[in-house]
Design a protein around this motif. Structure first.
Motif, PDB file in Angstrom:
ATOM      1  N   VAL A  32       1.284   2.538  -0.142  1.00  0.00           N
ATOM      2  CA  VAL A  32       0.847   1.204   0.547  1.00  0.00           C
ATOM      3  C   VAL A  32      -0.589   1.164   0.848  1.00  0.00           C
ATOM      4  CG1 VAL A  32       1.713  -0.475   2.401  1.00  0.00           C
ATOM      5  CG2 VAL A  32       3.303   0.980   1.029  1.00  0.00           C
ATOM      6  N   ALA A  33      -0.879   2.264   1.417  1.00  0.00           N
ATOM      7  CA  ALA A  33      -2.236   2.405   1.839  1.00  0.00           C
ATOM      8  C   ALA A  33      -3.310   2.318   0.751  1.00  0.00           C
ATOM      9  CB  ALA A  33      -2.463   3.799   2.412  1.00  0.00           C
ATOM     10  N   GLN A  34      -2.919   2.877  -0.371  1.00  0.00           N
ATOM     11  CA  GLN A  34      -3.728   2.619  -1.507  1.00  0.00           C
ATOM     12  C   GLN A  34      -4.018   1.321  -2.188  1.00  0.00           C
ATOM     13  OE1 GLN A  34      -5.649   4.995  -2.798  1.00  0.00           O
ATOM     14  NE2 GLN A  34      -6.490   3.942  -4.536  1.00  0.00           N
ATOM     15  N   THR A  35      -2.777   0.580  -1.856  1.00  0.00           N
ATOM     16  CA  THR A  35      -3.109  -0.910  -2.276  1.00  0.00           C
ATOM     17  C   THR A  35      -3.747  -1.646  -1.146  1.00  0.00           C
ATOM     18  OG1 THR A  35      -0.839  -1.435  -1.598  1.00  0.00           O
ATOM     19  CG2 THR A  35      -0.772  -0.817  -3.562  1.00  0.00           C
ATOM     20  N   LEU A  36      -3.542  -1.531   0.104  1.00  0.00           N
ATOM     21  CA  LEU A  36      -4.392  -2.004   0.998  1.00  0.00           C
ATOM     22  C   LEU A  36      -5.809  -1.776   0.808  1.00  0.00           C
ATOM     23  CD1 LEU A  36      -2.115  -1.646   4.290  1.00  0.00           C
ATOM     24  CD2 LEU A  36      -2.518  -3.830   2.906  1.00  0.00           C
ATOM     25  N   ALA A  37      -6.027  -0.542   0.551  1.00  0.00           N
ATOM     26  CA  ALA A  37      -7.529   0.009   0.242  1.00  0.00           C
ATOM     27  C   ALA A  37      -8.352  -0.790  -0.885  1.00  0.00           C
ATOM     28  CB  ALA A  37      -7.842   1.466   0.182  1.00  0.00           C
ATOM     29  N   THR A  38      -7.619  -1.102  -1.743  1.00  0.00           N
ATOM     30  CA  THR A  38      -7.967  -1.579  -3.159  1.00  0.00           C
ATOM     31  C   THR A  38      -7.561  -2.977  -3.550  1.00  0.00           C
ATOM     32  OG1 THR A  38      -6.052  -0.616  -4.182  1.00  0.00           O
ATOM     33  CG2 THR A  38      -8.039   0.745  -4.183  1.00  0.00           C
ATOM     34  N   HIS A  39      -6.547  -3.277  -4.380  1.00  0.00           N
ATOM     35  CA  HIS A  39      -6.566  -4.498  -4.930  1.00  0.00           C
ATOM     36  C   HIS A  39      -5.886  -5.328  -4.033  1.00  0.00           C
ATOM     37  CE1 HIS A  39      -3.311  -2.061  -6.602  1.00  0.00           C
ATOM     38  NE2 HIS A  39      -2.563  -3.339  -6.595  1.00  0.00           N
ATOM     39  N   ALA A  40      -5.040  -5.099  -3.012  1.00  0.00           N
ATOM     40  CA  ALA A  40      -4.510  -5.972  -2.155  1.00  0.00           C
ATOM     41  C   ALA A  40      -5.316  -6.625  -1.009  1.00  0.00           C
ATOM     42  CB  ALA A  40      -3.358  -5.302  -1.626  1.00  0.00           C
TER      43      ALA A  40
END
Length: 340
Positions: free
Chosen positions: A181-189
């Motif tokens: 989830v942190a990865q998506t928040l840091a990237t495309h989200a």
């Protein structure tokens, strides 16, 4: 899903063999192999041929402006040369279907400027697409501005594209939830877009657009959140920044109107488009799919949705689909060159 007019898509990606080799040699996980979310796109990233062309044809995309996918490492000059030469060969193979933006070694601005000049003068590229940071460094320091100076001299745009930033991920996005989830928040989200918006404001605050008033810059994803915040930042930067000694010759609204172009890449809903239409001059809005992370058919469906919405007239729809890109990139697609 053919249209009665050509369609140019400006932010369409591929993954070069030379960059895969760099990941392997450095024993760094290739983000398009290590991430389960991005792995689904890998086959279409490395393929620049029949599969891509068939997808374009089915969705009415006349021409893709190809650029290298975001990198989690800073690329050196020899690698960028290989990437650009591989891309030039692809464009030469299908010149009616593909054009190109250069990949640059932004860690070394002098080398990046020289490679941009080579790609435009010798390879016929239409500008450059650069990662939003290089090893965590943004480009508001004047040491990077040689690249923008050359772009201004050549009268080609620089596309400022989101990329990875582990420092921001750790500080802002990790929390009481899975790392995925942190990865998506840091990237495309979220993070990719907010960071790119902030980067544009940093460049503005540092005086880049005063120094290079004819610089052309493209940002994607319907403006990376900037259109929604633009009026507020315009007011703050013009009334409060001078109190801190920042007295810019060209204010943010002028820079937005004269130096910035915005693509639709990966954003296919009407609400943000309504804001974009209110905040941008008509010739500053460009079409993009963000292939293969977004599908060509999604982009085509959005063009049809936009037409049906009544938010734009037929001429403006066609301007967004191809005429604005033709003017900015100095390319011409024949009205007979349609995917059918």
């Amino acid at each position: 899903m053919p249209f009665s007019f050509p369609v140019i898509a400006l932010e369409e990606h591929f993954l070069a063999d030379a960059v895969v080799e760099v990941y392997d040699a450095a024993k760094i996980v290739d983000p398009y192999e290590g991430s389960v979310v991005l792995r689904r796109c890998r086959a279409n990233l490395v393929e620049v041929g029949d599969v891509r062309l068939d997808s374009m044809k089915e969705s009415g995309i006349t021409l893709q402006v190809l650029s290298h996918v975001a990198n989690s490492i800073a690329l050196d000059l020899p690698t960028c040369v290989k990437v650009n030469d591989q891309l030039a060969w692809r464009v030469a193979t299908w010149p009616q279907q593909f054009s190109a933006f250069a990949t640059l070694p932004m860690k070394n601005p002098s080398e990046a400027a020289a490679e941009l000049r080579r790609c435009v003068d010798e390879l016929g590229f239409r500008g450059a697409l650069i990662d939003n940071n290089t090893e965590g460094q943004f480009y508001d320091h004047p040491s990077f501005w040689e690249v923008f100076q050359v772009a201004e001299e050549l009268d080609v745009p620089v596309y400022l594209h989101p990329t990875y930033n582990d420092q921001a991920k750790t500080l802002l996005c990790e929390g009481s939830y899975p790392d995925a989830v942190a990865q998506t928040l840091a990237t495309h989200a979220w993070g990719w877009h907010s960071e790119t918006a902030l980067h544009v404001l940093r460049l503005f605050a540092a005086g880049l657009f005063d120094k290079h008033p004819r610089l052309k810059m493209i940002i994607g994803h319907m403006g990376e959140m900037l259109p929604f915040q633009l009026d507020r930042v315009c007011r703050i930067s013009s009334t409060q920044w001078p109190m801190a000694g920042v007295k810019l010759e060209r204010q943010l609204r002028q820079v937005w109107d004269e130096n910035i172009w915005v693509t639709t890449s990966g954003m296919f809903t009407l609400a943000p488009m309504a804001t974009l239409l209110r905040q941008c001059k008509p010739d500053r809005i460009l079409f993009s799919v963000d292939y293969p992370f977004s599908r060509n058919e999604w982009g085509a469906s959005f063009l049809n949705l936009l037409k049906e919405s009544g938010m734009v007239c037929d001429q403006m729809l066609e301007d967004i689909a191809y005429r604005n890109a033709e003017k900015l990139l100095k390319i011409k697609v024949s009205t007979d060159t349609k995917a059918v």
